[in-house]
Design a protein around this motif. Structure first.
Motif: not given
Ligand SMILES: *[C@@H]1O[C@H](CO)[C@@H](O)[C@H](O)[C@H]1NC(C)=O
Ligand SMILES: *[C@@H]1O[C@H](CO)[C@@H](O)[C@H](O)[C@H]1NC(C)=O
Ligand SMILES: *[C@@H]1O[C@H](CO)[C@@H](O)[C@H](O)[C@H]1NC(C)=O
Ligand SMILES: *[C@@H]1O[C@H](CO)[C@@H](O)[C@H](O)[C@H]1NC(C)=O
Ligand SMILES: *[C@@H]1O[C@H](CO)[C@@H](O)[C@H](O)[C@H]1NC(C)=O
Length: 387
Positions: A114-115, A58-61, A125-127, A148-149
């Motif tokens: 993985y985030e 799950q992404l932060p958005d 952080a957040g990558t 990585a993204s």
């Protein structure tokens, strides 16, 4: 040669245990609970197991991502598809592809998403990270790769080779194969656990490597290694039990234990080797043993105020999940039916579902001789349904 042709006896045994074909129900409402919902249905020309080994993030958005082992006909080279949902897992569409830019082999086995919670080397952080096995169609050798993204999983770039196995990338004892990366941050160590057939003293063992910059990886060290050569501990997954600050590792114990799920608890994820693994058995009268490709997470409990939570695990043999208290007692594994298709390495994750904390299950299908009914599914279950 495809691994499907050389299924180990223990895997064949699983075909007797897993569910028959499951068909997808109608699309659920956004941000609700449901099970066996469609993420992706492979075309009829898909090969091997078509789809297995579903993984989520799950992404932060609040958007959800899923990836899996994907077996369309080749060429083109296989890659890890990234599908995305912005309505709590109700509907999904293709978002991006993690493609092999290094070996001309493809990204074939056991993806993991993985985030980053902290910055490591040049990665903030957040990558978003994707790890998995790159191996050619003839399975002549393998890298566990890290991509990585930095744009929320839209585009991906190569980071590093985490490990190399000279092959063949097959499950036959003696083959120098590596499998199933699992990533975790711990203090000043960024850790990758994986299954390792390269040590001639062990058919397979579980090892880990660490890095401080995601590029330069340490030598591997043992996580689970049995003195019996034929034993094949595999498929490490680790969760942090916040209330006790312990770590729980689940793994399958193939070989003499027929892939039964085992677990270890340790105050550090770097010292599992010095603790003894014990089997998981449900604590009702059925004494059900979950078998094959276990997965474990921990979550706090909304119905408690003391900070304690629950450990949730599952395995390929059962559609149920197994819940334990934070003490992880051997007699504390309560089996709970959640009515979601069991799968080869069904992954678990706690998601924020429009403000509510819920269990997300990601499944790709089963490693069975007839994989014609494999497709990628997900489920969202309320935590109150587990306790
Ligand atoms: C296996 O495939 C790779 C990549 O296509 C190729 O480089 C290699 O020569 C092949 N090995 C064998 C033994 O066929
Ligand atoms: C890689 O890490 C090792 C041990 O942490 C260190 O000695 C070495 O200098 C590092 N190499 C590079 C290129 O950063
Ligand atoms: C890990 O534990 C096993 C036995 O449980 C032992 O044989 C092995 O030497 C240990 N590995 C290390 C690196 O200590
Ligand atoms: C099973 O374990 C749960 C904790 O996960 C506990 O609440 C329950 O009482 C146990 N059941 C039995 C029969 O021991
Ligand atoms: C579902 O939740 C997401 C955020 O998690 C929100 O953007 C979206 O509007 C919600 N959809 C509906 C139909 O409530």
């Amino acid at each position: 040669m495809l691994p499907a042709l050389i299924l180990a006896g223990s895997l064949l045994r699983l075909t007797l245990l897993v569910d028959a074909c499951v068909t997808a129900p109608a699309t659920p409402e956004a941000n609700t609970t449901f099970t066996d919902n469609t993420v992706f249905i492979p075309d009829a020309d898909y090969t091997s197991w078509k789809t297995i080994y579903g993984r989520s993030l799950q992404l932060p958005d609040d958007s959800l991502l899923m990836t899996w082992e994907d077996y369309p006909p080749e060429p083109p080279l296989v890659y890890f598809p990234i599908y995305r949902s912005i309505d709590g897992g109700a509907t999904w569409s293709e978002y991006s592809r993690v493609q092999d830019t290094q070996n001309d082999w493809g990204l074939r086995f056991q993806p993991f998403l993985y985030e980053l919670q902290n910055s490591w080397g040049s990665y903030a952080a957040g990558t978003i990270l994707a790890a998995g096995v790159s191996t050619p169609a003839n399975l002549s050798g393998a890298y566990i790769e890290l991509y990585a993204s930095t744009d929320s999983a839209r585009t991906w770039t190569f980071v590093s080779h985490i490990a190399y196995g000279e092959g063949p990338e097959l499950v036959t004892n003696g083959d120098k194969a590596i499998w199933e990366p699992f990533l975790l941050e711990y203090g000043d160590a960024f850790v990758c656990f994986f299954s390792d057939q390269r040590d001639s003293a062990h058919a397979q063992k579980l090892v880990a490597v660490t890095t401080s910059d995601l590029v330069n990886w340490s030598d591997d060290f043992d996580v689970v290694a049995y003195s019996e050569y034929d034993d094949r501990p595999g498929m490490a997954v680790v969760a942090h039990i916040q209330s006790t600050d312990n770590y729980i590792l689940t793994y399958e114990c193939c070989g003499s234990e027929n892939c039964q799920a085992y677990y270890k608890v340790s105050s550090s994820p770097l010292t599992f080797n010095s603790t003894t693994g014990v089997p998981i058995l449900s604590n009702d009268t059925s004494k059900t043993a979950p078998v094959g490709s276990p997965y474990v997470i921990w979550t706090s409990r909304p119905d408690r105020v003391d900070g304690s939570g629950m450990i949730i695990m599952n395995a390929a043999s059962n559609s149920e999940v197994f819940i334990n208290e934070d003490s992880a007692g051997q007699d504390g594994w309560k089996m709970v039916d959640i009515n979601q298709w069991s799968a080869y390495s069904r992954s678990l994750r706690i998601i924020d579902d429009a403000g509510e904390s819920r269990l997300f299950l990601g499944a790709g299908g089963n490693m069975v001789s007839d994989s014609s009914c494999n497709w990628v599914s997900c489920g969202v279950v309320g935590l109150s349904d587990l306790v």
